[in-house]
Structures are given as C-alpha cells and as structure tokens.
Design a protein around this motif. Sequence first.
Motif, PDB file in Angstrom:
ATOM      1  N   GLY A 119       0.816  -1.215   0.000  1.00  0.00           N
ATOM      2  CA  GLY A 119       0.000   0.000   0.000  1.00  0.00           C
ATOM      3  C   GLY A 119       0.848   1.262   0.000  1.00  0.00           C
ATOM      4  O   GLY A 119       0.375   2.334  -0.363  1.00  0.00           O
ATOM      5  N   ASP A 120       2.126   1.151   0.397  1.00  0.00           N
ATOM      6  CA  ASP A 120       3.035   2.292   0.364  1.00  0.00           C
ATOM      7  C   ASP A 120       3.459   2.570  -1.076  1.00  0.00           C
ATOM      8  O   ASP A 120       3.203   1.770  -1.983  1.00  0.00           O
ATOM      9  CB  ASP A 120       4.289   2.020   1.202  1.00  0.00           C
ATOM     10  N   ASN A 121       4.144   3.701  -1.260  1.00  0.00           N
ATOM     11  CA  ASN A 121       4.675   4.070  -2.573  1.00  0.00           C
ATOM     12  C   ASN A 121       6.149   4.400  -2.453  1.00  0.00           C
ATOM     13  O   ASN A 121       6.569   5.018  -1.476  1.00  0.00           O
ATOM     14  CB  ASN A 121       3.956   5.318  -3.120  1.00  0.00           C
ATOM     15  N   LEU A 122       6.922   4.026  -3.469  1.00  0.00           N
ATOM     16  CA  LEU A 122       8.304   4.488  -3.609  1.00  0.00           C
ATOM     17  C   LEU A 122       8.264   5.646  -4.591  1.00  0.00           C
ATOM     18  O   LEU A 122       7.701   5.520  -5.681  1.00  0.00           O
ATOM     19  CB  LEU A 122       9.208   3.395  -4.179  1.00  0.00           C
ATOM     20  N   VAL A 123       8.871   6.770  -4.214  1.00  0.00           N
ATOM     21  CA  VAL A 123       8.920   7.940  -5.078  1.00  0.00           C
ATOM     22  C   VAL A 123      10.370   8.148  -5.491  1.00  0.00           C
ATOM     23  O   VAL A 123      11.225   8.410  -4.648  1.00  0.00           O
ATOM     24  CB  VAL A 123       8.367   9.191  -4.358  1.00  0.00           C
ATOM     25  N   PHE A 124      10.637   7.985  -6.775  1.00  0.00           N
ATOM     26  CA  PHE A 124      11.979   8.181  -7.321  1.00  0.00           C
ATOM     27  C   PHE A 124      12.022   9.545  -7.996  1.00  0.00           C
ATOM     28  O   PHE A 124      11.215   9.827  -8.889  1.00  0.00           O
ATOM     29  CB  PHE A 124      12.304   7.109  -8.364  1.00  0.00           C
ATOM     30  N   ASN A 125      12.968  10.390  -7.598  1.00  0.00           N
ATOM     31  CA  ASN A 125      13.207  11.680  -8.252  1.00  0.00           C
ATOM     32  C   ASN A 125      14.633  11.645  -8.787  1.00  0.00           C
ATOM     33  O   ASN A 125      15.566  11.360  -8.032  1.00  0.00           O
ATOM     34  CB  ASN A 125      13.039  12.835  -7.257  1.00  0.00           C
ATOM     35  N   TYR A 126      14.814  11.935 -10.082  1.00  0.00           N
ATOM     36  CA  TYR A 126      16.125  11.760 -10.685  1.00  0.00           C
ATOM     37  C   TYR A 126      16.307  12.670 -11.895  1.00  0.00           C
ATOM     38  O   TYR A 126      15.348  13.167 -12.487  1.00  0.00           O
ATOM     39  CB  TYR A 126      16.339  10.297 -11.094  1.00  0.00           C
ATOM     40  N   GLY A 127      17.579  12.858 -12.243  1.00  0.00           N
ATOM     41  CA  GLY A 127      17.940  13.679 -13.388  1.00  0.00           C
ATOM     42  C   GLY A 127      17.849  12.907 -14.694  1.00  0.00           C
ATOM     43  O   GLY A 127      17.619  11.691 -14.716  1.00  0.00           O
ATOM     44  N   SER A 128      18.076  13.623 -15.787  1.00  0.00           N
ATOM     45  CA  SER A 128      17.910  13.051 -17.127  1.00  0.00           C
ATOM     46  C   SER A 128      18.931  11.973 -17.471  1.00  0.00           C
ATOM     47  O   SER A 128      18.728  11.220 -18.426  1.00  0.00           O
ATOM     48  CB  SER A 128      17.958  14.161 -18.175  1.00  0.00           C
ATOM     49  N   THR A 129      20.020  11.863 -16.708  1.00  0.00           N
ATOM     50  CA  THR A 129      21.008  10.817 -16.991  1.00  0.00           C
ATOM     51  C   THR A 129      20.671   9.505 -16.295  1.00  0.00           C
ATOM     52  O   THR A 129      21.410   8.534 -16.426  1.00  0.00           O
ATOM     53  CB  THR A 129      22.425  11.259 -16.554  1.00  0.00           C
ATOM     54  N   HIS A 130      19.567   9.488 -15.551  1.00  0.00           N
ATOM     55  CA  HIS A 130      19.170   8.299 -14.813  1.00  0.00           C
ATOM     56  C   HIS A 130      17.794   7.810 -15.253  1.00  0.00           C
ATOM     57  O   HIS A 130      17.030   8.538 -15.881  1.00  0.00           O
ATOM     58  CB  HIS A 130      19.120   8.577 -13.306  1.00  0.00           C
TER      59      HIS A 130
END
Length: 186
Positions: free
Chosen positions: A48-59
């Motif tokens: 029920g949880d969420n993983l939030v990935f924030n990343y730049g354009s090289t990733h």
Amino acid sequence: MALAAALLILLLASPAVYAADHTVGDSNGWSQSVDYTTWAKSQTFTVGDNLVFNYGSTHSVDVVSQSDYTNCNPSSPIKSYTGGSTTISLTTAGPMYFICPTPGHCQGGMKLAITVGASSPSPGGTPPATSSPPSGSSSPPPPTSTTTSSPPPPPSSSGATGDFGNLNVLMLVLALVLVGLHACMG
C-alpha cells in the motif's frame, strides 16, 4: 444526519492514511551520491506504500529480478521508468529490486533492494518484520519472516506517524455518539 453521514464517510476513508510515500534517497533522490542499503534500513515498507523516485535526465529506474540486481544487469528489466519522477506502488509483499540502467551507475551503488511487508496489522498488533541487505553488502535481502525477536524499527522518516488504529476507533465512537445524539434530538 448529514454530519453523521460525513463522519461515517471519513471513517470509511481513514484506512488510506496507512499508506506512506518513501522518497528514495530522501532529499538526494535517485542519484549516485546515496548509500541505498543504509537508506532502506531506515524505512519500513508495507503493501500500500509508494516508492517515489526523483532523478535527473542521466538516470532512469528499472525494476529487475534478484539475479539482475546482484549482477547489475539492465538487459531484461521487469519494468522501466524514465522522466525524472516515478512513483511505484508497493502492491505485493516480498523482495523488490531496482537499478539505474545507465552504464556504470548500478556498479557504482545506484541500486536498491527492499522487502515489502504485508499490509498493516489490526490495531495494537505487531507490524511484520522487514529486512534489507547488510551495510556494505551487494547481496539482496533474505525473505521476510513475520516473526522477529528484535524490537520494531523506528518510525519511517516518510511522514507516516501515529497510531491510526486508535484514530479509527476514536472516529467510530464519535460517529456513534453523534448518530445517537441526532436520534435523541430528532
């Protein structure tokens, strides 16, 4: 009666507060500057949880098998994400593996292994145990056991705090009192 109905709707919607958003790498995001083994140890992941990935354009983010995680093999991802911001819902209990498929990034430590615990127990219950790879180890986490002799982990830094089971009981009692008062007055 409208107030009682509104409280009943709020009561039924309250289980949604159990879900937590885990921002991978906290303020550093999904980058090469984070020790994801240490980060994962500070979290408790639940269905029920969420993983939030924030990343730049090289990733980017690839969901991979245990073997591909261990070997940093991006050639056969289960799912791939691009675009700088990705939210992945944790829908199944068990281990999950993520890598950055950009050449050299996974080998440099841009990989994450987590174990998702079953959904939250009933109020007053003990949460299921979770585990992650030992610090400094590139091996994936072992399967999760629902029993443990160690104390439960500290609360997640994701903002999910408090005992929502008690909140649900309190809301139910309040709703019943208001319905009773309304019936006496009406």
